[in-house]
Scaffold this active site. Structure first.
Site, PDB file in Angstrom:
ATOM      1  CG  HIS A  66      -1.957  -1.017   1.257  1.00 40.87           C
ATOM      2  ND1 HIS A  66      -2.810  -1.238   0.206  1.00 40.87           N
ATOM      3  CD2 HIS A  66      -2.294  -1.930   2.207  1.00 40.87           C
ATOM      4  CE1 HIS A  66      -3.628  -2.247   0.508  1.00 40.87           C
ATOM      5  NE2 HIS A  66      -3.326  -2.686   1.716  1.00 40.87           N
TER       6      HIS A  66
HETATM    7  N1  Q9C Z   1     -11.243   2.050   7.837  1.00 37.62           N
HETATM    8  C1  Q9C Z   1      -2.347  -4.939   4.290  1.00 37.62           C
HETATM    9  O1  Q9C Z   1      -3.013  -5.964   4.268  1.00 37.62           O
HETATM   10  N2  Q9C Z   1      -7.737  -1.099   7.012  1.00 37.62           N
HETATM   11  N3  Q9C Z   1      -2.839  -3.798   4.723  1.00 37.62           N
HETATM   12  C2  Q9C Z   1      -8.120   0.175   7.462  1.00 37.62           C
HETATM   13  C3  Q9C Z   1      -9.854   1.774   7.837  1.00 37.62           C
HETATM   14  C4  Q9C Z   1      -6.423  -1.113   6.564  1.00 37.62           C
HETATM   15  C5  Q9C Z   1      -4.215  -3.741   5.142  1.00 37.62           C
HETATM   16  C6  Q9C Z   1      -9.575   0.320   7.638  1.00 37.62           C
HETATM   17  C7  Q9C Z   1      -6.037  -2.419   5.996  1.00 37.62           C
HETATM   18  C8  Q9C Z   1      -4.627  -2.392   5.519  1.00 37.62           C
HETATM   19  C9  Q9C Z   1      -0.934  -4.926   3.884  1.00 37.62           C
HETATM   20 ZN    ZN Z   2      -3.957  -6.921   2.893  1.00 43.46          ZN
END
Ligand code: Q9C
Ligand code: ZN
Length: 837
Positions: A246
């Protein structure tokens, strides 16, 4: 490089900075990779019990740093027939090792303020859980836990810190500097830190050790890939964290700081040149790797394929890059410039995808494209958050599923596969999944799959991707048609063609012609949307039919998917109703509700149906318009509304917001309901309303409709749903056929009074109302209620005159007025076939 290979390969937290820091720096300048394995293998062969499931027995392993095929030690004995030694080592791949990058120091990046029962999912224990599982499965060696080391295990590769210069192959210098600065920010300030003025961090936590761990993680990915390219290992598993996919050019995001995989990609391209020009990055993390996509979007030599949950843009990362421009993970993002066609998003529209869905996507899209791309190296951005049990992903992939995907990818790039950990948050799931992947890398065949049937939505999702990507890949069929349509082919959507044909037929047979409907946005889909018999204003029963476009049944070419006219049939059962109604002296208004309204400039690409909500809203507006401007102003003795699916929704919406008008003027509402919700009529102010609707309705509902299985089956449906009748399963057309007698009987019965006292019909008068069908496709003279216009101000367009020179009646039957106030390019008046008398 002098390494003590007999020492503990697993560094302890205490000795970390001292030992690996320096070793790490060495590996930057020196391409040597250290393999820390125990030298004494003969002892091991005696001592170690057979690994379970090893059918061939434990082979003797050569000692030392590398597997040994026995060639080097081969000595001819004097009195023997001497076989020729092989020129090349037999089974060079099978006999070489799988590499492992794991460094406990990557555990130092932790959430500073840890709230007891709210542990952040990107937990330092993630990598340890995976490593321990490797050890437990006999894949990796750990001092004290697994007997003497030997090259039967994965060969350890040191992680090291990425350099600034390497990071800047993907990120900005500002990004590097910002990350470095974190090590000196007081703990209590970290939480409120912004990366860009006025922008809150998006799903990352920070600690003073973050720069260190992020650097080891990226460096670990690099060394993993280099080890393969240097021939040290056949493939590799890098158990690294924090994840990277990301992280954008100048943003940490989604638990990620440096885009590990993209950095490794660029480093290898640069270092190994033509030997490692084309790299496939396959991202099976449940999230879209917006960072990887961004970093490689215009690179023709990096093919990025991502399978991820998308939920039509509602799943993380919903939109990205601070400019917030888009659902970057949709199937339409295919790369840019020279990289066009080298970005493949496979977005799942629903949660819950499992092995069968992933394997289906691999068979239909991933592998055909990957084989055609023919990479020199495969890097897997391996998040295990699509695994069964993961709390973020909500998907169902099992270890066997991951093993199969790995196995398929190992057929590429001569087996050069680097697996780099990304997300995955259930410690047990990720450990078991990663272990299945590692076993596969090492040569074990994947476990059998349990789940073999892809879901309908997965098939739909994959089909969309195939169609999109078929522009770029010659192994994908059916081909996308938009490229063929572009240019001078004059592609027209069939629903427009068919509606024009219907208008022609209905004109020829019943002199039905287009009623003007004011539209703010003009589209061919509205052309001839509303057709009326010329007598629709008269004192006679009026049947208004709101229906979907006719159905096409086609038998496409099995290879190209091409739909040929001679293998395509059009079913138009609505015509049967019009035929009947006209024969029985009803006036008819026929309303076509297109499934998709193209823009004024039709792009000619594939269009899904407009949403049910949208179509129902549009249809309701149209019906309300027709009612106000045509239906209630004429002299109809009876008004019947008949609607299928969307038409049903429109009728109920109209009735509900026009309680009084409906009760006064509407005779019966007839609905055919297949795959839309069944609507009910109830009024807050009028108890009689539901009663009235029940008495004035006939509602055919397909027997599979969830209305029947949601409710209590033993009870009759509530009156407010109308007079519901169960209809056998089938298409809307089949329902219309099935119940036509019932409808005809109702129409006959309801109009019996009028029929008995039937007025004489003046044929002469009727003729004056005849006119050719008029295109509804042009700017209207003026927005607003057409009949409210002063009729004499209407522009006298030629074809507004009926063929015999008389003018048509206004909708109200008053002063002469150009028929249906239409506008612009209408068909030529038909001199020969026109009904002038
Ligand atoms: N409303 C990876 O799997 N979620 N990152 C945030 C906010 C973030 C996941 C939710 C998920 C990130 C590498
Ligand atoms: Zn992920």
């Amino acid at each position: 490089m002098d390494l003590d290979v007999s020492t503990d390969i697993l560094m302890q937290d205490g000795d970390i900075v001292a030992s690996t820091e320096t070793q790490g720096q060495q590996s930057v300048s020196n391409t040597e990779i250290s393999f820390k394995t125990e030298p004494n293998v003969n002892e091991y062969a005696k001592a170690k019990p057979e690994p379970s499931g090893n059918l061939l027995g434990s082979p003797l392993k050569g000692g030392g740093l590398k597997r040994d095929n026995g060639i080097a030690d081969w000595q001819p004995k004097s009195n023997q027939v001497i076989p020729r030694p092989p020129k090349f080592p037999p089974l060079p791949y099978a006999s070489s090792q799988t590499g492992l990058v794991y460094d406990v120091r990557m555990r130092f990046h932790v959430e500073t303020v840890s709230i007891e029962d709210d542990i952040h999912p990107e937990d330092p224990r993630r990598i340890h859980a995976i490593f321990e599982s490797f050890v437990g499965a006999g894949l990796a060696w750990e001092k004290g836990n697994s007997g003497p080391s030997n090259d039967y295990y994965m060969g350890r590769i040191d992680a090291r810190k990425v350099t600034k210069e390497e990071v800047c192959l993907v990120h900005t210098e500002e990004h590097w500097n910002w990350i470095q600065a974190l090590s000196a920010v007081p703990m209590e300030d970290l939480e409120e830190l912004e990366q860009h003025p006025g922008t809150k961090m998006d799903s990352v936590y920070l600690s003073n050790m973050t720069p260190y761990c992020a650097a080891l993680s990226a460096g670990g990915a690099i060394e993993a890939c280099r080890a393969i390219m240097l021939g040290k290992v056949k493939n590799v598993f890098a158990v690294i964290r924090p994840p990277g996919h990301h992280a954008e050019r100048e943003d940490a995001k989604g638990f990620c700081f440096f885009d590990n995989v993209s950095i490794a990609t660029k480093v290898c391209q640069r270092e190994f040149g033509e030997r490692c020009r084309k790299i496939l990055i396959l991202d099976w993390d449940v999230h879209h790797g917006n960072g990887i996509q961004q970093a490689n979007y215009d690179d023709p030599n990096v093919l990025y394929i991502s399978l991820h949950l998308h939920e039509r843009g509602r799943f993380y990362p919903e939109h990205s890059y601070r400019d917030k421009r888009g659902p970057y993970g949709d199937h339409l993002h295919c790369g840019d410039g020279a990289g066009l066609g080298k970005n493949v998003n496979i977005p799942w529209s629903k949660k819950g995808m499992g092995d069968a869905d992933y394997v289906y996507a691999f068979q239909q899209v991933v592998m055909p494209i990957a084989i055609e791309f023919d990479p020199d190296l495969v890097i897997i951005a391996a998040g295990f958050d699509a695994a069964k049990g993961d709390m973020l992903g909500g998907c169902m992939v099992t270890p066997a599923g991951y093993a199969h995907m790995t196995h398929m990818l190992m057929s590429l790039a001569q087996g050069r596969v680097a697996v780099c950990l990304e997300g995955g948050y259930n410690l047990d799931s990720i450990a078991r999944s990663a272990t299945a992947v590692a076993r596969t890398l090492m040569g074990e065949p994947p476990e059998r799959l349990q789940e073999l049937h892809p879901s309908i939505t997965a098939v739909d999702d994959v089909k969309l991707v195939v169609r999109q990507q078929s522009r770029f890949w010659s192994s994908l069929y059916p081909r996308d048609i938009s490229a063929r349509l572009a240019g001078s082919l004059h592609g027209e959507r069939m629903h427009d063609v068919v509606r024009r044909w219907q208008a022609t037929t209905l004109w020829d047979e019943y002199e039905m012609s287009s009623l003007f409907v004011y539209k703010e946005q003009l589209s061919k889909a509205f052309e001839n949307q509303v057709l009326a018999t010329p007598n629709y204003t008269e004192a006679r029963p009026l049947l208004v039919i709101l229906h979907d476009p006719p159905e096409m049944i086609a038998s496409p070419d099995p290879r190209t998917g091409k739909v040929e006219l001679h293998n395509t049939w059009l079913t138009d059962i609505v015509k049967t109703y019009i035929d009947w109604a006209v024969k029985h002296d009803f006036a008819v208004i026929d309303v076509n509700l297109p499934k998709h309204v193209s823009d004024a400039e039709d792009s000619q690409i594939h269009q899904p149906e407009d949403s049910m909500e949208y179509r129902t809203r549009e249809a309701t507006q149209l019906l309300t318009y027709l009612w106000g401007n045509y239906i209630e102003l004429n002299d109809s003795t009876h008004v019947f509304l008949m609607g299928s699916n969307t038409g049903h929704g429109a009728i109920i919406n109209f009735i509900k917001s026009n309680e009084e008008r409906a009760q006064e003027q509407l005779t019966t509402a007839i609905s055919f309901v297949k795959d839309v919700p069944l609507q009910s009529c109830r009024s807050a102010t009028n108890d009689q309303f539901a009663q009235w609707y029940y008495a004035s309705s006939l509602v055919f509902v397909e027997e599979d409709h969830n209305f029947f299985w949601l409710g209590d089956l033993t009870r009759k449906p509530k009156k407010r749903f109308g007079k519901v009748q169960k209809s056998p399963t089938g298409t809307i057309s089949e329902m219309l056929i099935e119940h036509k007698e019932a409808v005809f009987n109702l129409l006959t019965a309801e109009t019996a009074d009028w029929r008995a006292a039937r007025p004489h019909i003046d044929d002469e008068e009727m003729a004056t109302a005849r006119m050719p069908p008029i295109s509804n496709f042009a700017p209207s003279p003026r927005p607003g209620n057409f009949p409210a216009l002063n009729p004499t101000s209407m522009p006298p367009v030629g074809t507004f005159l009926s063929p015999n020179g008389t003018t048509a009646r206004s909708p109200r039957g008053g002063s002469p007025l150009p028929p249906v106030g239409n506008f612009a390019p209408s068909p030529k008046p038909r001199s020969s076939r026109s009904p002038a008398r």
